[in-house]
Structure formats: C-alpha cells, structure tokens
Design an enzyme around this catalytic site. Sequence first.
Site, short mmCIF file in Angstrom:
data_model
loop_
_atom_site.label_atom_id
_atom_site.label_comp_id
_atom_site.label_asym_id
_atom_site.label_seq_id
_atom_site.Cartn_x
_atom_site.Cartn_y
_atom_site.Cartn_z
N SER A 152 0.82 -1.21 0.00
CA SER A 152 0.00 0.00 0.00
C SER A 152 0.86 1.26 0.00
O SER A 152 1.53 1.56 -0.97
CB SER A 152 -0.96 -0.04 1.19
OG SER A 152 -2.23 0.42 0.80
N LYS A 204 -21.94 16.31 10.28
CA LYS A 204 -20.77 16.77 11.03
C LYS A 204 -20.23 15.69 11.97
O LYS A 204 -19.04 15.59 12.21
CB LYS A 204 -21.12 18.04 11.82
CG LYS A 204 -19.94 18.66 12.56
CD LYS A 204 -18.84 19.05 11.58
CE LYS A 204 -17.66 19.69 12.32
NZ LYS A 204 -16.54 19.97 11.41
#
Length: 340
Positions: A152, A204
């Site tokens: 990765s 949020k």
Amino acid sequence: MKTKQIISIVITGVVIIAVGITGVASNVIGSKLIKQNKTETSSIVKDMFSSVSGDSNIELPNKDFVGVINIEGEIRASSSNSLTSDSTYNHDFYLKYIEKMEKSDKNKGILLYVDSPGGAVYESDEMYLKLMEYKEKTKRPIWAYFASQACSGGYYISMAADKIYANRNCWTGSIGVIVSLTNCKKLYDKLGIKEIDITSGKNKAMGSQGLELTKEQRGILQSLVDEAYDQFVGIVADGRKMDKSAVKKIADGRIYSAKQAKEINLVDEVGSLKDEKKAFAKEAGFSEDITYYTPEKDSLSGMFSSIFGAVKDIVPKSDIDLAEDIVQNNGNGVLKYYAK
C-alpha cells in the site's frame, strides 16, 4: 527463581536506570540554568528536545555516498512523543534528510529500504512528492529494495524509484485505500450510554462511535476513498509505465508474492539487497564499495525508547488497553494506503 521474581527484578532495574538518566539530565539542565540567562536557557531546552525528537542537524558523509531511507513500520506523521513511539518511521526526519542530500555534491543517489504495511495517505504522498522533487532537481537515481513487505503506502512511495528489487519472500502490492471506523452503538445501548452531538449539520458527526452511518454518509466516505484510489492508480501507472486500465485490473487491494509481482510488472527484479547494490553501482556508474549512509537518530531517544519498550513488553496489556488500541489505531477514520 520464579517468573514473577525475575520480572520484578527486571522492572526494578529498568526503573533505577530511568531514574539515573533523569537525574543526569536534571543536573545538566540545572547547571546551565545557573550559568545562563532565561533566553539562553530557553534555547538550550529547545535544542535538547529537538535532538530527542529526531530534529537535530543531520551530518552527511564527506565522501561519495548513497543515502538510505528506511521506510519501516507504519507510515504516519512523526510522533509528538518520540520517546515512547512504536513506529520506526520518522516522517519529518526523512524529509529533512532528503533536503540535505539535494544540496550535497557528495550524494550520488538514494536507496529506499522498504519494510512497511503502508500508512496514511497524506504522509505517503508527501514523501513520494519529496522524492520526485529530489530526482527532478538533482537528476540522481533512486532505487528501492523491498524486504518482508512493501504494501500500500510503502508501495506508493516506491513509485519514485527508477528500479525495484524485491526479496523473494516479500509480499507487496495491496494497491488500494481504506477508512476504518469503529462503531460502539450496540455496546453503548447495552451500557445505557447515549452519544449526544451538537452539530452544525447532519453529517458533522459522521463516523462517531455512538452513531450508525447513514446511507448518505457511507456515500460521502466512499467518494473520498475512490478519489484517493484514483490518485494511487495514477501514481502506479506513471511509476511503472503502465496504462491505468492495466493497473486497475491488478489493484483490487490484494497482496502479491515477489514472483507474482515481477510477472505483472510491479517490481523489476527478485533478489537480495547485495544483488541490488551491485546492479545499482553498475548502472549508475559509481564504485561498488560506495558508502550507503543511514543517518542515526539521537542515541538518547533510542535509549529511552528501548527502556519504555522493555517495560511495555514485560507488563501485559489489559483488555481495556487492547480495546482502546483498537479504537484509537483502527477506528480513527483516517484515509490510509494500508494492508490490513
């Protein structure tokens, strides 16, 4: 002698050493406080902590050398507490090292030694861009060596390399992006705990441990993952001289053996570090006995790290500690190029 007695003796010894080191440090600081004014003292303390955190001046060899950058452990921002940090990777330290090498006429190239499962998207990309900047400014070569794993983010950074060697037992690839969140709502419900978030918008508090993700929120997070994935695919395509469509066929997050990786052009050669150094010297045109230089981080930091590491290894973690680690390290919602 019983195991518990041995453990007690070891812990006692470690504590005595730690106290001794602290005493020496206190005496040094105390003497300097007496001799110098507040401004100078502030500078001294700053320099001491800068040294411990790995930000001290990096001294380069005064002869021709290849700079070695060890991409080991999880790729992430440099820890604010380097004394107790588990990670061997120091992001800020290596960025400064590259800058120093750019300005050195003794530096002849860079060897990336990669042994990492990956890490944060931001730091992986920042290191990659810094290496590409080095190549553009200096026109010097960068080669990479893959040890046990180069997955990765570790693979992402290595796309700055002109050639990649992989150990025959290496696992690499894992081209993809992940966001890990930990949801504790059912546990909270059992304990009678309810999360209350006062927010400016419905998304949020997205990813909060006490709330379920909505379909819209999953879509938002997926869009972020997809964007970072497209960036990763583009970096691999550029680094390995491949079409994006070809990269996407092999970039489903899986890992590959070194042999498999060579067959699909993710690495150039399978061999030892010695093999790579020999080939690097021949291709780059410098001596086989050229110095491969790895700057040493502060020895005091290493001493403290070893002490705290020894204590941590002796004293097992409680179930609560383990649960906290899972929440903090795996469920923090950070975009990662990481092999699970």
